[in-house]
Write a protein that holds these residues in place. Structure first.
Motif, mmCIF file in Angstrom:
data_model
loop_
_atom_site.group_PDB
_atom_site.id
_atom_site.type_symbol
_atom_site.label_atom_id
_atom_site.label_comp_id
_atom_site.label_asym_id
_atom_site.label_seq_id
_atom_site.Cartn_x
_atom_site.Cartn_y
_atom_site.Cartn_z
ATOM 1 N N GLN A 218 -4.250 15.634 7.164
ATOM 2 C CA GLN A 218 -4.404 14.280 6.655
ATOM 3 C C GLN A 218 -4.223 14.252 5.134
ATOM 4 O OE1 GLN A 218 -6.559 15.892 8.626
ATOM 5 N NE2 GLN A 218 -6.615 14.728 10.522
ATOM 6 N N VAL B 168 4.288 12.440 11.541
ATOM 7 C CA VAL B 168 3.052 13.208 11.516
ATOM 8 C C VAL B 168 2.411 13.230 12.896
ATOM 9 C CG1 VAL B 168 2.586 12.777 9.076
ATOM 10 C CG2 VAL B 168 1.709 11.201 10.772
ATOM 11 N N ARG C 157 -0.573 14.529 3.978
ATOM 12 C CA ARG C 157 0.190 13.266 3.976
ATOM 13 C C ARG C 157 0.184 12.643 2.581
ATOM 14 N NH1 ARG C 157 -1.162 9.593 9.236
ATOM 15 N NH2 ARG C 157 -1.594 11.273 10.692
ATOM 16 N N ASN D 204 1.114 11.094 18.909
ATOM 17 C CA ASN D 204 -0.192 11.531 19.397
ATOM 18 C C ASN D 204 -0.335 13.044 19.335
ATOM 19 O OD1 ASN D 204 -1.058 8.936 19.984
ATOM 20 N ND2 ASN D 204 -0.236 9.001 22.057
ATOM 21 N N ASP D 205 -1.532 13.462 18.937
ATOM 22 C CA ASP D 205 -1.831 14.888 19.009
ATOM 23 C C ASP D 205 -2.293 15.210 20.417
ATOM 24 O OD1 ASP D 205 -4.205 13.457 18.686
ATOM 25 O OD2 ASP D 205 -5.192 15.016 17.547
ATOM 26 N N LYS E 233 -3.617 10.675 14.121
ATOM 27 C CA LYS E 233 -3.953 9.440 13.412
ATOM 28 C C LYS E 233 -4.730 9.772 12.145
ATOM 29 C CE LYS E 233 -2.719 6.519 16.759
ATOM 30 N NZ LYS E 233 -1.327 6.173 16.707
ATOM 31 N N GLU F 258 3.480 8.060 13.357
ATOM 32 C CA GLU F 258 2.469 8.945 13.929
ATOM 33 C C GLU F 258 2.771 9.166 15.398
ATOM 34 O OE1 GLU F 258 -1.451 7.757 11.290
ATOM 35 O OE2 GLU F 258 -1.131 6.687 13.160
#
Length: 154
Positions: free
Chosen positions: A130, A2, A133, A34-35, A5, A32
């Protein structure tokens, strides 16, 4: 896999519950990446750049042997039963390393889409990444429960 966070406690708790349940059936892990920080207003080129950078982070974590599903609005919609059968067939025929990718708010890069083996759509609704998920984790659990004939699915 994904992008970004997870901050919301209630989503973390829901995912943790399904992850615990899944531990009886598989090794379940959330990775996860980082975006990419970006302003609200982006040009098309800037959007592609963000997706490219996030895509590179995703692709760095995917191994060659993994079967990759990308969640995408333009993907194929499946019923829970169809999804369950698909996962069962994959694992039966030696594709037990399965990765699901939830991209960032702009979606995934062309490179990630090209690397995918299949795309899944949960419909044309736009849902927060989010929340997706939690929905995906529950559907993976449901797939296992369908495959063992559990009444959970009813």
């Amino acid at each position: 896999m994904v992008v970004g966070k997870l901050k919301e406690k209630y989503l973390k708790q829901g995912i943790a519950e399904y992850a615990k349940r899944l531990s009886k059936f598989c090794k379940f892990e959330i990775i996860e990446v980082n975006d990419e920080k970006a302003p609200e207003k982006l040009s098309v080129a800037e959007m592609e750049q963000v997706k490219t950078l996030e895509g590179e982070r995703i692709l760095d974590k995917i191994k060659d042997k993994e079967y990759v599903f990308v969640l995408a609005i333009e993907g194929k919609e499946r019923s829970s039963e169809e999804f369950s059968a698909e996962l069962s067939n994959l694992t039966t025929y030696g594709r037990s390393d399965i990765t699901f990718v939830i991209g960032g708010s702009l979606g995934v890069s062309k490179a990630v889409m090209s690397r995918s083996n299949a795309q899944i759509s949960f419909g044309r609704f736009t849902l927060p990444h989010q929340l997706m998920r939690l929905v995906l984790t529950e559907q993976i659990y449901r797939a296992f429960m369908i495959n063992i004939g559990s009444p959970y699915h009813k």
